[in-house]
Every structure is written in structure tokens, then in C-alpha cells.
Motif scaffolding. Structure first.
Motif, mmCIF file in Angstrom:
data_model
loop_
_atom_site.group_PDB
_atom_site.id
_atom_site.type_symbol
_atom_site.label_atom_id
_atom_site.label_comp_id
_atom_site.label_asym_id
_atom_site.label_seq_id
_atom_site.Cartn_x
_atom_site.Cartn_y
_atom_site.Cartn_z
ATOM 1 N N ASP A 275 -23.502 -9.300 -8.078
ATOM 2 C CA ASP A 275 -22.237 -9.017 -7.396
ATOM 3 C C ASP A 275 -21.054 -9.741 -8.024
ATOM 4 O OD1 ASP A 275 -23.490 -7.321 -5.658
ATOM 5 O OD2 ASP A 275 -23.548 -8.730 -3.979
ATOM 6 N N GLY A 280 -16.354 -4.934 -6.686
ATOM 7 C CA GLY A 280 -16.816 -4.466 -5.387
ATOM 8 C C GLY A 280 -18.260 -4.772 -5.104
ATOM 9 N N GLU A 283 -23.058 -2.726 -3.978
ATOM 10 C CA GLU A 283 -22.981 -1.710 -2.935
ATOM 11 C C GLU A 283 -21.803 -0.752 -3.126
ATOM 12 O OE1 GLU A 283 -20.440 -4.152 0.476
ATOM 13 O OE2 GLU A 283 -22.555 -3.689 0.803
ATOM 14 N N ALA A 284 -20.790 -1.162 -3.895
ATOM 15 C CA ALA A 284 -19.626 -0.304 -4.102
ATOM 16 C C ALA A 284 -19.840 0.725 -5.209
ATOM 17 C CB ALA A 284 -18.400 -1.158 -4.423
ATOM 18 N N THR A 287 -20.044 4.459 -4.450
ATOM 19 C CA THR A 287 -18.904 5.013 -3.710
ATOM 20 C C THR A 287 -17.655 5.159 -4.557
ATOM 21 O OG1 THR A 287 -18.066 2.860 -2.947
ATOM 22 C CG2 THR A 287 -19.813 3.893 -1.637
ATOM 23 N N ILE A 288 -17.625 4.550 -5.749
ATOM 24 C CA ILE A 288 -16.447 4.594 -6.608
ATOM 25 C C ILE A 288 -16.576 5.753 -7.598
ATOM 26 C CG2 ILE A 288 -15.099 3.362 -8.351
ATOM 27 C CD1 ILE A 288 -15.980 0.746 -7.059
#
Length: 456
Positions: A275, A280, A283-284, A287-288
Motif C-alpha cells: 500500500d 490509493g 484496494e483502489a 476502481t481506477i
């Protein structure tokens, strides 16, 4: 008496001669409508010459493909001059759901005139069903051989119901083994471009230690979500295994749950699942959107520093960003040394025809020329495999550098997922890698699911 008749005969002959020397009566010669053969053909084919002569003015050619947003705008800009010169209206329908829907459309008989495939695996299906036309009957075969290298010709050849046919011609091409970075800020920070994988990882750790996020990563792409992850796997595969293993993997002879693929994923996890290393956090990533992923690089200060992507991604950079000043790229470093190999992963768009009309032939012949993408080349973000391209068109120094890297590659391999059967390359490979990145399934489960999906 004889003299009298002789005199009359001479007078008659003389009068006939005078009549023959008089003005001839004007008559109109019958005219014929010009035929296609009346226009000298161009090297690409007769129909392209006819098109430029205005013979297909007012006709419409439909086209379907994955270009949306900025890509669709630039594509339409590229064909505008041809449409104006010929009067042919090329209607491009771009869709983010293209990969999921195209085979359904073809099976249902709803076939566009031309289809733009980013995955040869999807075109392979269309050819196997006998839907696609043989382009050697549409474009002069000598021109195809003259304007495309043997490698690109081979990539356009597929097995149909009656044997091999040239079903596709290649348009926009791109290289993918590149890491883009915000050059001005990068230089200002005192960072140095890495030339080895270890140097790249050391710089990644340094940037994180400085309190910044090194990598910009996003894999969202509508129905095609996940392809960014598969690109990473393919690129790293070429760096941890010889090209022969890569070829066997793409052909289905080397399983996904193999040592080579797992080794590649080990290297990727070191970046993606930390991370501190990813904008992000892990987990991001799902979604990006891939086109939005590099945008934080251009904030002040940069919110992330590296975006590994194909050269086309520059189309998504801010318009005011100057190539070679505000951004640049470096070659994704090698990991293992396979006789000094400098592998480059690449891809492209292959065009296939499904309806045979003169105006469709003309457009396909036009697409076989570099001129069809000259505007895109000059705007940056596109490289073409056409031999008739002028290298000076690459006015963007970054794109020119990418073109040089591709030209000098000792090993060039086409995007693996694009070469695999469509149900795998544009299906389970994307899906289960996305699930794996999101954490909903394990790596082992993902690899086993993909292996199980490979067609018999």
C-alpha cells in the motif's frame, strides 16, 4: 457518239469527286459511362482510386470497435480528410463493452462493415465461423507484402473454414514495455532513471521513504477491466522466462499455474500489494480507470511517479503537458539475462471486413496505408507498422523514442491475452486477475480457474 458518252461519263465522275470533297455532316459519337477500369488503380487497389475520383460519394461505411472518449475523437480526426476527399461517411461506433458484445452481434447477423479488433483472439473466432472476408481479395496482395513486415502479415493470417486467409490488416500499433514519469518534477527531485530492475525497486523504496507514492496503477476499463494487470504479467513473464516459454504459455502449452507465471506474479505483488507503493493502495487498483491512473503524476507535487503502460496512454495526459519536458519514459528493465535480450511487449488494432461493397473495399485499402493514421501519429500516442510511414511524422520526441525502442527490440512479442482464445484472453484472464487483485480470491484459485477455462 462514243465521244459524247465518254464526255458524259467524265463529267459524272468529276461531280462525284466534288461531292466527296464537300463538308461532312457532323454526327455525335455515342458516349459510355466511365467504368472502374477507366481509372488507373492505386497500389492498394482499384476501389481506392475510384473513391478519390468521387465514385462513392454519399455512401456510408459502418465500423465498430473499442475506441471511446479521446481515442474515438482522434480516430475521427484521422479519417476526416479521407471522408472529405471521397464523400464516404465512415461511421465509427465505439463501445467500452465491445469485447463482450462483438461475437454476439456477429452470430446474430448484425455485422458492421468493418470491425476494429484490439484482440486477435476475438478475430480468430470470427474467421473460424466464416464471417470475415479474405483481404487478399480486397487489397492487392503485393501491396500487403510491400507495406507490412512478415511478422505483421503473419499476425493478420487466420485459419478459416476453407484454410488460411488474410483476415486482418494492422492499423495503430503500440509498445507496452515503458514506464512514464513526470520528468520535470523527477529531475527537480534529483531522481535518476533506473536501468535495472533492482535500481527501479530501490528508487521505488526511496520515493516511498520520502513520503510519496511511487506507482500510479488502475485496471478499470468497463467490460475489459483487468487488461492492465494481464499486460503487467506478460511484460514481466518476458523478463523472468525465455521467449519460448512465453510462446508456449500463449499457445496454452504452459499452464497459468506454472513456475514461470508464479515467478512473474511474485515480482508484481512486491509492487501492487504494498500500500505504500501504490496510489490509493491495493484496494483502489480495480476502481481506477486505466486512463485516469497517470493523472496524479501531473499534480503539483506529483501524487505518484510511475505509470507502466503502452505509449498510447499519452493521449490521456493533460493537453498542456509537453513531451520530453513535463513527462518522459524509461524502458521497463529486464530481470533475467537471456543472452542480452531486450524484450518489448506490444499490441495493436487489427481491422477486418465483413461486408463486401466497393466503398468498404476502398476504406480497407485506405486503412492499409500509414496516411490513415498520420494525424494520430502527429498528435502523439500512436505508432504504425506500415512501411510507408514517414519517421518525421513522429513530432513528439517521446513517441519517436518509443518507436525507436520497438524498432531496436531484440525480442518483440504480441500482447499474450490478445493472442489467446477470446474466452480466455478477453475473458477469464481479465476476470480472475481482477478478482485476485481485489482480494476476493487467492492467486492459486485465480490461476486454476483460468487453466480450467482453456478450450479443448
Amino acid at each position: 457518239m462514243k465521244k459524247k458518252y465518254l464526255l458524259l461519263a467524265l463529267l459524272l465522275v468529276f461531280s462525284l469527286v466534288l461531292a466527296g470533297c464537300g463538308p461532312a455532316e457532323e454526327t455525335e459519337e455515342p458516349t459510355e459511362e466511365p467504368t472502374e477500369e477507366a481509372i488507373d488503380p492505386l497500389p492498394q487497389g482499384q476501389e481506392l482510386a475510384n473513391a478519390y475520383a468521387g465514385m462513392y460519394d454519399g455512401t456510408v461505411v459502418t465500423m465498430s470497435g473499442p475506441f471511446t472518449d479521446q481515442d474515438e475523437v482522434i480516430f475521427n480526426d484521422s479519417i476526416a480528410s479521407f471522408e472529405e476527399a471521397t464523400g464516404i461517411d465512415i461511421q465509427y461506433e465505439g463501445s467500452k463493452e465491445f469485447e463482450a458484445n462483438i461475437n454476439i452481434r456477429l452470430d446474430g447477423g448484425d455485422r458492421p462493415d468493418i470491425v476494429d479488433y484490439p484482440q486477435p483472439g476475438l478475430l480468430k473466432y470470427a474467421v473460424s465461423q466464416g464471417y470475415a472476408l479474405d483481404l487478399e481479395e480486397i487489397i492487392d496482395p503485393d501491396w500487403i507484402k510491400e507495406n507490412y513486415s512478415e511478422a505483421w502479415q503473419k499476425l493478420g493470417t487466420f485459419e478459416g473454414p476453407d484454410g488460411e486467409i488474410v483476415a486482418g490488416i494492422w492499423a495503430r500499433a503500440n509498445g507496452k514495455s515503458f514506464v512514464f514519469y513526470p520528468k520535470a518534477k523527477f529531475d527537480e527531485a534529483g531522481y535518476e532513471v533506473p536501468t535495472t530492475w533492482d535500481e527501479m525497486m530501490a528508487l521505488t523504496a526511496q520515493i516511498a521513504d520520502d513520503g510519496d507514492t511511487p506507482w500510479c496503477i488502475g485496471i478499470e476499463s468497463g467490460a475489459a477491466t483487468g487488461w492492465t494487470m494481464t499486460d503487467w504479467i506478460e511484460d514481466v513473464m518476458l523478463r523472468v522466462a525465455p521467449a519460448e516459454d512465453y510462446d508456449a504459455w500463449v499457445a496454452g502449452e504452459l499452464p497459468f499455474d506454472s513456475e514461470q507465471v508464479n515467478t512473474a506474479l511474485d515480482y508484481i505483488e512486491e509492487i501492487w500489494f504494498n500500500d505504500d507503493y501504490v496510489y490509493g493502495g491495493r484496494e483502489a487498483i480495480p476502481t481506477i480507470n486505466f486512463g485516469d491512473a497517470p493523472k496524479p503524476m501531473f499534480e503539483d507535487p506529483p501524487q505518484c511517479w510511475f505509470n507502466r503502460q503502452g505509449n498510447f496512454v499519452t493521449s490521456f495526459f493533460p493537453e498542456e503537458a509537453v513531451a520530453g519536458v513535463d513527462y518522459d519514459f524509461f524502458y521497463l528493465p529486464t530481470i533475467e539475462d537471456f543472452n542480452g535480450s531486450q524484450p518489448v511487449l506490444g499490441a495493436g488494432d487489427v481491422y477486418a471486413a465483413f461486408n463486401d461493397r466497393p466503398e468498404v473495399r476502398a476504406v480497407m485499402q485506405y486503412f492499409s496505408t500509414a496516411e490513415s493514421l498520420r494525424v494520430w501519429i502527429e498528435q502523439g500516442g500512436a505508432i504504425v507498422p506500415h512501411k510507408d510511414a514517414d519517421f518525421e511524422w513522429y513530432v513528439d520526441p517521446v513517441t519517436r523514442g518509443v518507436a525507436e525502442t520497438i524498432a531496436n527490440a531484440t525480442t518483440f512479442r504480441f500482447d499474450g491475452s490478445d493472442m489467446m482464445p477470446g474466452e480466455v484472453g478477453a475473458g477469464t484472464f481479465w476476470k480472475y486477475m481482477t478478482d485476485y487483485v481485489s482480494g476476493s480470491i487467492t492467486r492459486q484459485e485465480a490461476l486454476e480457474q483460468i487453466d480450467a477455462s482453456w478450450p479443448e
